[in-house]
Motif scaffolding. Sequence first.
Motif, PDB file in Angstrom:
ATOM      1  N   SER A   1      44.520  15.732  34.684  1.00  0.00           N
ATOM      2  CA  SER A   1      44.010  14.964  33.588  1.00  0.00           C
ATOM      3  C   SER A   1      42.306  15.209  33.409  1.00  0.00           C
ATOM      4  N   LYS A   2      41.772  15.444  34.672  1.00  0.00           N
ATOM      5  CA  LYS A   2      40.220  15.722  34.582  1.00  0.00           C
ATOM      6  C   LYS A   2      40.153  17.000  33.644  1.00  0.00           C
ATOM      7  N   LEU A   3      41.014  18.147  34.048  1.00  0.00           N
ATOM      8  CA  LEU A   3      40.845  19.265  33.520  1.00  0.00           C
ATOM      9  C   LEU A   3      41.115  19.098  32.047  1.00  0.00           C
ATOM     10  N   LEU A   4      41.918  18.635  31.544  1.00  0.00           N
ATOM     11  CA  LEU A   4      42.341  18.718  30.104  1.00  0.00           C
ATOM     12  C   LEU A   4      41.270  17.610  29.254  1.00  0.00           C
ATOM     13  N   ASN A   5      41.032  16.517  30.001  1.00  0.00           N
ATOM     14  CA  ASN A   5      39.910  15.824  29.442  1.00  0.00           C
ATOM     15  C   ASN A   5      38.649  16.426  29.032  1.00  0.00           C
ATOM     16  N   HIS A   6      38.268  17.405  30.049  1.00  0.00           N
ATOM     17  CA  HIS A   6      37.042  18.032  29.907  1.00  0.00           C
ATOM     18  C   HIS A   6      37.074  19.083  28.836  1.00  0.00           C
ATOM     19  N   PHE A   7      38.162  19.502  28.552  1.00  0.00           N
ATOM     20  CA  PHE A   7      38.355  20.602  27.226  1.00  0.00           C
ATOM     21  C   PHE A   7      38.842  19.712  26.107  1.00  0.00           C
ATOM     22  N   HIS A   8      38.836  18.357  26.313  1.00  0.00           N
ATOM     23  CA  HIS A   8      39.342  17.409  25.092  1.00  0.00           C
ATOM     24  C   HIS A   8      40.928  17.997  24.519  1.00  0.00           C
TER      25      HIS A   8
ATOM     26  N   LEU B   1      34.585  25.668  36.265  1.00  0.00           N
ATOM     27  CA  LEU B   1      35.674  25.318  35.147  1.00  0.00           C
ATOM     28  C   LEU B   1      35.364  26.553  33.682  1.00  0.00           C
ATOM     29  N   ASP B   2      34.086  27.156  33.763  1.00  0.00           N
ATOM     30  CA  ASP B   2      33.817  28.320  32.830  1.00  0.00           C
ATOM     31  C   ASP B   2      35.183  29.332  33.099  1.00  0.00           C
ATOM     32  N   ASP B   3      35.632  29.577  34.095  1.00  0.00           N
ATOM     33  CA  ASP B   3      36.694  30.344  34.619  1.00  0.00           C
ATOM     34  C   ASP B   3      37.914  30.260  33.625  1.00  0.00           C
ATOM     35  N   ILE B   4      38.341  29.319  32.996  1.00  0.00           N
ATOM     36  CA  ILE B   4      39.473  29.427  32.345  1.00  0.00           C
ATOM     37  C   ILE B   4      39.288  30.162  31.097  1.00  0.00           C
ATOM     38  N   THR B   5      40.528  30.805  30.686  1.00  0.00           N
ATOM     39  CA  THR B   5      40.647  31.879  29.605  1.00  0.00           C
ATOM     40  C   THR B   5      40.794  31.139  28.326  1.00  0.00           C
ATOM     41  N   VAL B   6      40.233  31.804  27.167  1.00  0.00           N
ATOM     42  CA  VAL B   6      40.559  31.187  25.839  1.00  0.00           C
ATOM     43  C   VAL B   6      41.998  30.976  25.684  1.00  0.00           C
ATOM     44  N   ARG B   7      42.771  32.051  26.121  1.00  0.00           N
ATOM     45  CA  ARG B   7      44.009  31.888  25.759  1.00  0.00           C
ATOM     46  C   ARG B   7      44.902  30.808  26.627  1.00  0.00           C
ATOM     47  N   ALA B   8      44.278  30.460  27.840  1.00  0.00           N
ATOM     48  CA  ALA B   8      45.128  29.268  28.419  1.00  0.00           C
ATOM     49  C   ALA B   8      44.721  28.124  27.916  1.00  0.00           C
TER      50      ALA B   8
ATOM     51  N   SER C   1      61.113  32.475  20.818  1.00  0.00           N
ATOM     52  CA  SER C   1      61.886  31.590  21.678  1.00  0.00           C
ATOM     53  C   SER C   1      60.935  30.373  22.515  1.00  0.00           C
ATOM     54  N   ALA C   2      61.429  29.051  22.497  1.00  0.00           N
ATOM     55  CA  ALA C   2      60.809  28.236  23.523  1.00  0.00           C
ATOM     56  C   ALA C   2      60.510  28.964  25.039  1.00  0.00           C
ATOM     57  N   SER C   3      59.321  28.757  25.521  1.00  0.00           N
ATOM     58  CA  SER C   3      59.308  29.459  26.661  1.00  0.00           C
ATOM     59  C   SER C   3      58.576  28.313  27.871  1.00  0.00           C
ATOM     60  N   LEU C   4      58.571  28.898  28.944  1.00  0.00           N
ATOM     61  CA  LEU C   4      57.806  28.046  30.061  1.00  0.00           C
ATOM     62  C   LEU C   4      56.765  28.975  30.258  1.00  0.00           C
ATOM     63  N   TYR C   5      55.393  28.463  30.248  1.00  0.00           N
ATOM     64  CA  TYR C   5      54.218  29.357  30.258  1.00  0.00           C
ATOM     65  C   TYR C   5      53.594  28.859  31.659  1.00  0.00           C
ATOM     66  N   LEU C   6      53.252  29.860  32.606  1.00  0.00           N
ATOM     67  CA  LEU C   6      52.820  29.906  33.662  1.00  0.00           C
ATOM     68  C   LEU C   6      50.928  30.012  33.402  1.00  0.00           C
ATOM     69  N   ILE C   7      50.254  29.138  33.394  1.00  0.00           N
ATOM     70  CA  ILE C   7      49.071  29.076  33.000  1.00  0.00           C
ATOM     71  C   ILE C   7      47.976  28.755  34.181  1.00  0.00           C
TER      72      ILE C   7
END
Length: 280
Positions: free
Chosen positions: A48-55, A22-29, A9-15
């Motif tokens: 935007s800064k966060l997402l850009n950092h991880f392309h 920044l290395d503390d972000i998980t692979v799953r996230a 089912s389509a879901s809301l993901y709390l990430i």
Amino acid sequence: MRQSSYDGSASLYLIPTPIGNLDDITVRALKTLKMVDFVLCEDTRESSKLLNHFHIKKKLVSCHEYNEDKIKDYVISSLKNGKNIGLITDQGSPVVSDPGYVVSKAVINYHLNVIALPGATAFVPALTSSGICPSPFLFYGFLQTKESKIKSELMSLSRLPYTLIFYEAPHRIEKTLRYMSDIFGNRNISIHREISKLHEEICRGTIQELIPIVSQLKGEFVLIVDGNHEIIDYSDMTILEHVQLYLEDGMSEKDAIKVVAKERGVAKSIVYKEYHQNKR
């Protein structure tokens, strides 16, 4: 209602997002951010800064404490149309002293999926590195802003034997410690700032020992405060007096009766009956 989180089912993901490093972000996230159709975020510039950092390129939709109530209908409509949605805040886990509760609660009420990912949050590393007993603990978050309300909150917590966890801002930290000293007494405390960042610092000691130095500290704080471990004899106090003691501290009648029953080792029904038979 039962939720099967991974039934397609389509879901809301709390990430959760990093609170500093920044290395503390998980692979799953990262995988989830790439998978969702769009991302709700507290501040589009920070996210935007966060997402850009991880392309990661993804549509960002502003979702903060001032517009959550308005945006929830858009979220529900999108989920019903099969869209997966991510929800992030500037730092840490959504909902925990951050936006996300109003939207996630609305989604749950519509019997749609809310999936919370484990990850970065400030109070867990603060607790485990504090040197103060980690269990049981009570996470309180931010205290109110008005002096009278802060004192009332602290009074209601003052007799609890649990380790207490608070978040605090730099411009309030000294006043908060002074209120705690007046109401809690000189308990052990651990103050953590800039967790996971280059200037991370932990100050351990008693409340009165740390008051003189906190004005020099900058950043966001997590306070870990020892619980009340005084052994109190209630044998010379009637049940009515015992309940009223907690009512005067700001507790609700229901909570006061529950605590008194636990402290006296009797059933709640006995305390309830005795209290209501004798109160004026």
